[in-house]
Design an enzyme around this catalytic site. Structure first.
Site, PDB file in Angstrom:
ATOM      1  N   ASP A 126       0.847  -1.190   0.000  1.00 48.57           N
ATOM      2  CA  ASP A 126       0.000   0.000   0.000  1.00 48.57           C
ATOM      3  C   ASP A 126       0.885   1.244   0.000  1.00 48.57           C
ATOM      4  OD1 ASP A 126      -2.446   1.274  -0.094  1.00 48.57           O
ATOM      5  OD2 ASP A 126      -2.614   1.435   2.075  1.00 48.57           O
ATOM      6  N   HIS A 133      -3.755  13.988   1.510  1.00 48.65           N
ATOM      7  CA  HIS A 133      -3.923  13.017   2.593  1.00 48.65           C
ATOM      8  C   HIS A 133      -2.698  12.991   3.500  1.00 48.65           C
ATOM      9  CE1 HIS A 133      -4.919   9.399   4.780  1.00 48.65           C
ATOM     10  NE2 HIS A 133      -3.809   8.805   4.360  1.00 48.65           N
ATOM     11  N   ARG A 142       1.262  14.587  13.829  1.00 48.75           N
ATOM     12  CA  ARG A 142       2.530  15.234  14.165  1.00 48.75           C
ATOM     13  C   ARG A 142       2.375  16.748  14.095  1.00 48.75           C
ATOM     14  NH1 ARG A 142       3.411  11.516  10.301  1.00 48.75           N
ATOM     15  NH2 ARG A 142       3.754  13.137   8.734  1.00 48.75           N
ATOM     16  N   GLU A 199     -10.330   3.833   4.229  1.00 46.70           N
ATOM     17  CA  GLU A 199      -9.499   4.601   3.305  1.00 46.70           C
ATOM     18  C   GLU A 199      -9.954   4.276   1.891  1.00 46.70           C
ATOM     19  OE1 GLU A 199      -5.355   5.373   5.752  1.00 46.70           O
ATOM     20  OE2 GLU A 199      -5.321   3.975   4.066  1.00 46.70           O
ATOM     21  N   GLU A 201      -9.427   4.048  -1.827  1.00 50.59           N
ATOM     22  CA  GLU A 201      -8.246   3.921  -2.677  1.00 50.59           C
ATOM     23  C   GLU A 201      -8.606   3.225  -3.989  1.00 50.59           C
ATOM     24  OE1 GLU A 201      -4.806   2.207  -0.862  1.00 50.59           O
ATOM     25  OE2 GLU A 201      -5.352   2.860   1.171  1.00 50.59           O
ATOM     26  N   ASP A 233      -9.017   0.292   2.403  1.00 48.05           N
ATOM     27  CA  ASP A 233      -7.974  -0.127   3.347  1.00 48.05           C
ATOM     28  C   ASP A 233      -8.456   0.203   4.759  1.00 48.05           C
ATOM     29  OD1 ASP A 233      -5.539  -0.991   4.375  1.00 48.05           O
ATOM     30  OD2 ASP A 233      -4.611   0.971   4.148  1.00 48.05           O
ATOM     31  N   ARG A 237      -7.216   3.263  13.711  1.00 45.09           N
ATOM     32  CA  ARG A 237      -6.319   4.404  13.922  1.00 45.09           C
ATOM     33  C   ARG A 237      -5.681   4.408  15.307  1.00 45.09           C
ATOM     34  NH1 ARG A 237      -5.179   5.819   8.839  1.00 45.09           N
ATOM     35  NH2 ARG A 237      -7.029   6.482   7.673  1.00 45.09           N
ATOM     36  N   GLN A 240      -2.989   1.789  15.167  1.00 44.43           N
ATOM     37  CA  GLN A 240      -1.954   2.297  14.262  1.00 44.43           C
ATOM     38  C   GLN A 240      -1.098   3.372  14.937  1.00 44.43           C
ATOM     39  OE1 GLN A 240      -3.585   4.109  10.743  1.00 44.43           O
ATOM     40  NE2 GLN A 240      -1.606   4.725   9.933  1.00 44.43           N
ATOM     41  N   TYR A 244       2.962   2.491  15.060  1.00 41.30           N
ATOM     42  CA  TYR A 244       3.574   2.728  13.747  1.00 41.30           C
ATOM     43  C   TYR A 244       4.979   3.326  13.810  1.00 41.30           C
ATOM     44  CZ  TYR A 244       2.980   7.843  13.277  1.00 41.30           C
ATOM     45  OH  TYR A 244       3.075   9.204  13.414  1.00 41.30           O
ATOM     46  N   LYS A 253      -3.630  -2.244  10.281  1.00 38.77           N
ATOM     47  CA  LYS A 253      -4.029  -2.321   8.876  1.00 38.77           C
ATOM     48  C   LYS A 253      -4.270  -3.754   8.397  1.00 38.77           C
ATOM     49  CE  LYS A 253      -3.148   2.051   7.400  1.00 38.77           C
ATOM     50  NZ  LYS A 253      -4.016   2.889   6.547  1.00 38.77           N
ATOM     51  N   THR A 257      -8.568  -5.857   4.095  1.00 38.58           N
ATOM     52  CA  THR A 257      -8.536  -4.915   2.974  1.00 38.58           C
ATOM     53  C   THR A 257      -9.566  -5.405   1.974  1.00 38.58           C
ATOM     54  OG1 THR A 257      -6.154  -4.521   3.278  1.00 38.58           O
ATOM     55  CG2 THR A 257      -7.123  -3.861   1.169  1.00 38.58           C
ATOM     56  N   THR A 344      -4.746   6.467   0.403  1.00 40.01           N
ATOM     57  CA  THR A 344      -5.996   7.200   0.485  1.00 40.01           C
ATOM     58  C   THR A 344      -6.052   8.322  -0.537  1.00 40.01           C
ATOM     59  OG1 THR A 344      -6.064   6.748   2.842  1.00 40.01           O
ATOM     60  CG2 THR A 344      -7.530   8.458   2.037  1.00 40.01           C
ATOM     61  N   GLU A 358      -9.660  12.139   8.383  1.00 41.18           N
ATOM     62  CA  GLU A 358      -9.590  13.499   7.844  1.00 41.18           C
ATOM     63  C   GLU A 358     -10.960  14.181   7.856  1.00 41.18           C
ATOM     64  OE1 GLU A 358      -6.909  13.397   4.108  1.00 41.18           O
ATOM     65  OE2 GLU A 358      -7.647  11.357   4.441  1.00 41.18           O
TER      66      GLU A 358
END
Length: 411
Positions: A126, A133, A142, A199, A201, A233, A237, A240, A244, A253, A257, A344, A358
């Site tokens: 992926d 995104h 962040r 997500e 995609e 996907d 969150r 993740q 991550y 994840k 899928t 995404t 988002e």
């Protein structure tokens, strides 16, 4: 281009489309390759067998044999010349009235078939190809750093997923369980995800295996990009966010899928090719240059019937050809049935964001659905459905199918 079938020229699955899938019927539970035309499914292997036995197919590969298998993988292994020949032959038998009597017995109503996972997925990767995104995720996760990591405009960032949990549209998704730790929690806890997300995609199906140690250039990517699916996907969150750093997504994840049951051939999307938004600052390295085309695909996301987003794939920063070139630049081999996701699809406005992360800004701005309920993230029983279309020849539209899934409680 017309067909002897009663299919309007403006049908999303007209003769300019002809997507491939795998189906079975109550009368014949054998999984085999089908081609959609209008609201009918052509048993491709059965019709190819008629042509083979009558000596009408020529000296090429035995399409009847590869289409009478339970996945598209044998067909993918034949490579681009065979894919082109097969598409031309299918177009001919569905266009010319002379084939009506032989073909008609092998057409099934869409409502009478069961659709299955079209590809036995070999490897799944992926990517992270939308600048909007990536910027949004950076701002959310962040906030004290630059939105984009310093490498983002130099290479298509991606991660290796889990091929065994790719499922076909209509498969329920069980809420994943794992560790999570909020920024103010003293220690991690274990339990079901409480920030389950989607997500939107596109997924790219690959054929034409390559040898370990070889590379596929941007200009050669078209020889291996067979077709496109819609891909969801699913993402936990909270799991993740805790896991991550430093190695990227893992359990957040890998639980599921979802992909559409129909694979739209890349050849059906010729009118949808478009230029990338621009990669001049900084200029990409030479191995990422070439026929780096974009695709003008329009996606719609529904949550329990409410349209919550309409992402535009044409805004993606990285091309599928560049993603494939980058995937192999270190000598990694391709296998028939490889699948990679675009990442995404998101745009600059809220209504074009392709994830709930988002759309609700990490749950702080919940969505209101048509039934009056609100969502920050998915609840048990929620159903997510994604559809997509692309421009076709002569003002037509090419449908890319549908991917849907319903969330079931954690076990």
């Amino acid at each position: 281009m017309t067909t002897w079938l009663d299919v309007p020229d403006d049908h999303l699955y007209g003769i300019d489309n002809l997507p491939y899938g795998v189906f079975s019927t109550a009368a014949d539970p054998t999984h085999r390759v089908g081609v959609r035309i209008g609201d009918l499914v052509l048993d491709a292997g059965a019709v190819a067998a008629i042509g083979r036995d009558a000596g009408l197919v020529g000296d090429g590969p035995d399409l009847a044999a590869v289409w009478q298998t339970p996945s598209l993988n044998a067909f993918l292994a034949l490579g681009r010349p065979a894919w082109t020949t097969a598409r031309a032959w299918l177009t001919e038998v569905l266009r010319d009235e002379v084939h009506r009597d032989g073909v008609s017995p092998h057409l099934h109503r869409l409502d009478d078939v069961t659709l299955h996972l079209p590809v036995e997925v070999a490897d799944y990767v992926d990517f992270y190809a939308s600048e909007d995104h990536a910027s949004n995720v950076g701002q959310i996760f962040r906030p004290d750093n630059a939105a984009l990591p310093p490498n983002w405009k130099h290479l298509p960032i991606g991660y290796h997923g889990r091929a065994g949990t790719v499922v076909v549209s209509g498969t329920d998704v069980v809420r994943p369980t794992g560790q999570r730790k909020g920024p103010n929690d003293p220690a991690p806890v274990f339990g079901p995800s409480i920030r389950l997300d989607i997500e939107a995609e596109l997924g790219y199906v690959v054929g034409g295996a390559t040898a370990l140690g070889s590379r596929v250039s941007v200009d050669e990517a078209g020889d291996h990009l067979f077709g496109v699916v819609i891909l969801n996907d699913w993402s936990a969150r909270d799991i993740q966010a805790w896991e991550y750093v430093p190695l990227g997504p893992f359990l957040g994840k890998s639980f599921a899928t979802s992909v559409s049951a129909w694979v739209t051939p890349l050849e059906a999307l010729g009118s949808a090719r478009t230029a990338l938004p621009g990669q001049s600052d900084p200029q990409v390295l030479p191995y990422l240059r070439g026929d780096a085309f974009g695709l003008d695909v329009h996606v719609e996301v529904r949550l329990n019937g409410t349209v919550v987003s309409r992402p535009e794939h044409s805004a993606m920063y990285w091309s599928p050809a560049q993603m494939l070139a980058h995937l192999t630049v270190n000598g990694a081999s391709l296998r028939d049935g490889d699948l990679f996701g675009s990442g995404t699809i998101s745009g600059p406005t809220r209504e074009t964001r392709g994830s709930l992360l988002e759309l609700t800004w990490n749950g702080s701005e919940p969505l209101t659905l048509e039934d009056g309920t609100t969502r920050g993230f998915l609840e048990d029983g929620d159903t997510v459905t994604m559809t997509a279309w692309a421009p076709g020849p002569h003002g037509t539209r090419i449908g890319l199918g549908e991917v849907t899934g319903t969330v079931r409680p954690a076990v």
